[in-house]
Design a protein around this motif. Structure first.
Motif, PDB file in Angstrom:
ATOM      1  N   ALA A 210       0.840  -1.199   0.000  1.00 28.88           N
ATOM      2  CA  ALA A 210       0.000   0.000   0.000  1.00 28.88           C
ATOM      3  C   ALA A 210       0.873   1.247   0.000  1.00 28.88           C
ATOM      4  O   ALA A 210       2.023   1.211   0.447  1.00 28.88           O
ATOM      5  CB  ALA A 210      -0.913   0.011   1.228  1.00 28.88           C
ATOM      6  N   VAL A 211       0.345   2.323  -0.557  1.00 28.34           N
ATOM      7  CA  VAL A 211       0.973   3.647  -0.457  1.00 28.34           C
ATOM      8  C   VAL A 211      -0.070   4.558   0.179  1.00 28.34           C
ATOM      9  O   VAL A 211      -1.129   4.803  -0.408  1.00 28.34           O
ATOM     10  CB  VAL A 211       1.382   4.210  -1.838  1.00 28.34           C
ATOM     11  N   LEU A 223      -2.300  12.913  -3.128  1.00 27.01           N
ATOM     12  CA  LEU A 223      -2.574  11.927  -4.187  1.00 27.01           C
ATOM     13  C   LEU A 223      -3.384  10.775  -3.599  1.00 27.01           C
ATOM     14  O   LEU A 223      -3.322  10.511  -2.398  1.00 27.01           O
ATOM     15  CB  LEU A 223      -1.259  11.395  -4.778  1.00 27.01           C
ATOM     16  N   GLY A 224      -4.118  10.067  -4.444  1.00 30.87           N
ATOM     17  CA  GLY A 224      -4.938   8.965  -3.970  1.00 30.87           C
ATOM     18  C   GLY A 224      -4.098   7.827  -3.410  1.00 30.87           C
ATOM     19  O   GLY A 224      -3.047   7.490  -3.952  1.00 30.87           O
ATOM     20  N   ASP A 225      -4.556   7.235  -2.297  1.00 29.39           N
ATOM     21  CA  ASP A 225      -3.865   6.081  -1.721  1.00 29.39           C
ATOM     22  C   ASP A 225      -3.922   4.908  -2.704  1.00 29.39           C
ATOM     23  O   ASP A 225      -4.867   4.771  -3.471  1.00 29.39           O
ATOM     24  CB  ASP A 225      -4.520   5.685  -0.392  1.00 29.39           C
ATOM     25  N   GLU A 226      -2.879   4.056  -2.647  1.00 25.65           N
ATOM     26  CA  GLU A 226      -2.766   2.932  -3.585  1.00 25.65           C
ATOM     27  C   GLU A 226      -2.729   1.603  -2.843  1.00 25.65           C
ATOM     28  O   GLU A 226      -2.108   1.506  -1.779  1.00 25.65           O
ATOM     29  CB  GLU A 226      -1.432   3.011  -4.338  1.00 25.65           C
ATOM     30  N   PHE A 227      -3.360   0.614  -3.425  1.00 22.56           N
ATOM     31  CA  PHE A 227      -3.284  -0.755  -2.900  1.00 22.56           C
ATOM     32  C   PHE A 227      -2.933  -1.685  -4.051  1.00 22.56           C
ATOM     33  O   PHE A 227      -3.521  -1.593  -5.126  1.00 22.56           O
ATOM     34  CB  PHE A 227      -4.618  -1.169  -2.259  1.00 22.56           C
ATOM     35  N   LYS A 228      -1.950  -2.560  -3.815  1.00 19.58           N
ATOM     36  CA  LYS A 228      -1.467  -3.463  -4.861  1.00 19.58           C
ATOM     37  C   LYS A 228      -1.404  -4.883  -4.327  1.00 19.58           C
ATOM     38  O   LYS A 228      -1.029  -5.104  -3.176  1.00 19.58           O
ATOM     39  CB  LYS A 228      -0.048  -3.086  -5.279  1.00 19.58           C
ATOM     40  N   VAL A 247       1.070 -11.644 -12.202  1.00 24.37           N
ATOM     41  CA  VAL A 247      -0.129 -10.805 -12.355  1.00 24.37           C
ATOM     42  C   VAL A 247      -0.127  -9.793 -11.214  1.00 24.37           C
ATOM     43  O   VAL A 247       0.373 -10.069 -10.114  1.00 24.37           O
ATOM     44  CB  VAL A 247      -1.470 -11.601 -12.316  1.00 24.37           C
ATOM     45  N   GLU A 248      -0.662  -8.613 -11.502  1.00 17.54           N
ATOM     46  CA  GLU A 248      -0.723  -7.577 -10.471  1.00 17.54           C
ATOM     47  C   GLU A 248      -2.044  -6.834 -10.577  1.00 17.54           C
ATOM     48  O   GLU A 248      -2.435  -6.391 -11.652  1.00 17.54           O
ATOM     49  CB  GLU A 248       0.438  -6.592 -10.634  1.00 17.54           C
ATOM     50  N   GLY A 249      -2.743  -6.726  -9.471  1.00 22.91           N
ATOM     51  CA  GLY A 249      -3.958  -5.920  -9.398  1.00 22.91           C
ATOM     52  C   GLY A 249      -3.633  -4.676  -8.606  1.00 22.91           C
ATOM     53  O   GLY A 249      -2.885  -4.727  -7.633  1.00 22.91           O
ATOM     54  N   LYS A 250      -4.164  -3.541  -9.045  1.00 22.00           N
ATOM     55  CA  LYS A 250      -3.817  -2.277  -8.389  1.00 22.00           C
ATOM     56  C   LYS A 250      -5.038  -1.374  -8.389  1.00 22.00           C
ATOM     57  O   LYS A 250      -5.805  -1.362  -9.350  1.00 22.00           O
ATOM     58  CB  LYS A 250      -2.687  -1.635  -9.194  1.00 22.00           C
ATOM     59  N   ILE A 282      -5.525  -4.460 -13.878  1.00 19.88           N
ATOM     60  CA  ILE A 282      -4.900  -5.773 -13.710  1.00 19.88           C
ATOM     61  C   ILE A 282      -3.853  -5.887 -14.808  1.00 19.88           C
ATOM     62  O   ILE A 282      -4.156  -5.689 -15.985  1.00 19.88           O
ATOM     63  CB  ILE A 282      -5.927  -6.914 -13.818  1.00 19.88           C
ATOM     64  N   ASP A 283      -2.608  -6.138 -14.406  1.00 22.28           N
ATOM     65  CA  ASP A 283      -1.507  -6.253 -15.351  1.00 22.28           C
ATOM     66  C   ASP A 283      -0.984  -7.683 -15.379  1.00 22.28           C
ATOM     67  O   ASP A 283      -1.043  -8.393 -14.379  1.00 22.28           O
ATOM     68  CB  ASP A 283      -0.337  -5.350 -14.923  1.00 22.28           C
ATOM     69  N   GLY A 284      -0.431  -8.066 -16.525  1.00 22.05           N
ATOM     70  CA  GLY A 284       0.291  -9.328 -16.645  1.00 22.05           C
ATOM     71  C   GLY A 284       1.743  -9.005 -16.969  1.00 22.05           C
ATOM     72  O   GLY A 284       2.017  -7.977 -17.593  1.00 22.05           O
ATOM     73  N   ALA A 285       2.672  -9.854 -16.541  1.00 22.80           N
ATOM     74  CA  ALA A 285       4.088  -9.555 -16.773  1.00 22.80           C
ATOM     75  C   ALA A 285       4.888 -10.822 -17.042  1.00 22.80           C
ATOM     76  O   ALA A 285       4.613 -11.873 -16.468  1.00 22.80           O
ATOM     77  CB  ALA A 285       4.671  -8.829 -15.563  1.00 22.80           C
ATOM     78  N   VAL A 286       5.863 -10.706 -17.946  1.00 23.63           N
ATOM     79  CA  VAL A 286       6.837 -11.785 -18.165  1.00 23.63           C
ATOM     80  C   VAL A 286       8.206 -11.233 -17.816  1.00 23.63           C
ATOM     81  O   VAL A 286       8.520 -10.081 -18.134  1.00 23.63           O
ATOM     82  CB  VAL A 286       6.856 -12.310 -19.631  1.00 23.63           C
TER      83      VAL A 286
END
Ligand code: CU
Length: 333
Positions: A210-211, A223-228, A247-250, A282-286
């Motif tokens: 979290a930020v 700035l808006g708070d962030e949750f990842k 995978v990352e959800g934010k 939602i991001d995907g990453a390699v």
């Protein structure tokens, strides 16, 4: 500019090894470190140092209204004089880590950021603005909660110091909109909880982070708070290489409060409105990790990760992400 930064990145990879040719590292696994796009994912033994450099390049070019896309003309039709058509962000991140004890690691990270945004007005004329300078500085303590054979639980408590500017101006001297500023302007708490495990050639892990922005900055907003939430799996291909999928959800809230300098600019462009900030994705990453196992460069780590959005739902009207590329170099000694 992108080519120049890539060349600079590659020359650091080429030069840095000679500066630290001696090696004191133990038999580290290439997958001891998570994908390079995950921050604060690992710890160090008592007395061990690590220095790192990360370069990240992000491109944005689609205008979102929630999870719909708008053309620049459709965006202006919503009541704005100008619409963003493209934005890029380059970040150079310099980090140091030190193991105070086997269970407590301290980290510091500074950054240099360059942003560039192009806007289109009603007669289709384009204007490009840039901002560059120091980003915010992060200090983090990582505590090992529990270590079992092949499993580790780690709690990080981070504090971000407002060293990045929130008053960057265009060539004409007007303050740039919220997305073009370099820092949050507030002290931010950055807690995270990480789990990492491995068995044979397989590795996996997850992190919740979290930020949380404390109070408001000198321009009267926060700035808006962030949750990842992210999870990854990795596979060792040999002793030196491992490949990963992640995978990352934010989710990030809109801006709280507002900069009084923008009160007369709310219809100029979406970036001047506090509700056009943040969103969910939602991001995907390699990714790939490389750990040099032999010779003069033994112990040097190189890693890269390519991150692309699978789903984006923005708050209000703003640019969405096309992709982000992160490359990094790390060395323990
Ligand atoms: Cu480290």
């Amino acid at each position: 500019m992108i080519k120049r930064t890539l060349v600079a990145t590659l020359s650091i990879f080429a030069i840095a090894p000679q500066a630290m040719a001696h090696d004191t590292s133990h038999n580290a696994r290439v997958d001891d470190h998570g994908p390079i796009g995950v921050m604060g994912d690992h710890m160090h033994k008592a007395g061990e140092w690590m220095t790192s450099y990360r370069y990240s390049h992000m491109e944005m070019s689609d205008i979102y209204d929630g999870d719909d896309k708008l053309s620049p003309a459709q965006t202006r039709a919503k009541g704005y004089m100008m619409a963003p058509t493209e934005m890029s962000m380059d970040m150079h991140m310099f980090g140091a880590m030190y193991g105070i004890t086997d269970d407590l690691t301290v980290m510091a990270m500074g950054s240099y950021i360059e942003k560039e945004m192009t806007m289109e007005n009603g007669s289709n004329a384009l204007t490009t603005n840039t901002s560059k300078g120091l980003g915010d500085t992060k200090l983090t303590l990582a505590y090992r909660l529990k270590e079992l054979e092949g499993h580790r639980f780690q709690l990080n408590t981070g504090l971000s110091l407002p060293t990045g500017s929130i008053d960057k101006k265009s060539k004409t001297g007007a303050k740039l909109a919220y997305p073009m500023q370099l820092g949050s302007g507030t002290f931010d708490l950055q807690p995270s909880l990480t789990y990492a495990g491995h068995h044979g050639d397989w590795g996996w892990g997850g992190q919740a982070a979290a930020v949380l922005h404390l109070g408001r900055n000198s321009d009267h907003y926060s700035l808006g708070d962030e949750f990842k939430l992210t999870a990854w799996g990795s596979r060792r291909l040999n002793k030196s290489f491992s490949a990963s999928l992640r995978v990352e959800g934010k989710t990030q809230s809109e801006i709280d409060g507002s900069d009084p300098d923008f009160a007369s600019k709310l219809n100029m462009a979406p970036g001047f409105r506090t509700e056009n900030y943040g969103g969910s994705s939602i991001d995907g990453a390699v990714g790939i990790n490389y750990l040099v196992q032999e010779g003069q460069l033994k112990g040097h780590r190189l890693a890269a990760e390519f991150i692309a959005p699978l789903y984006q739902n923005m708050n209000g009207i703003k640019l969405g992400n096309d992709y982000r590329l992160v490359v990094g170099w790390q060395k323990s000694f």
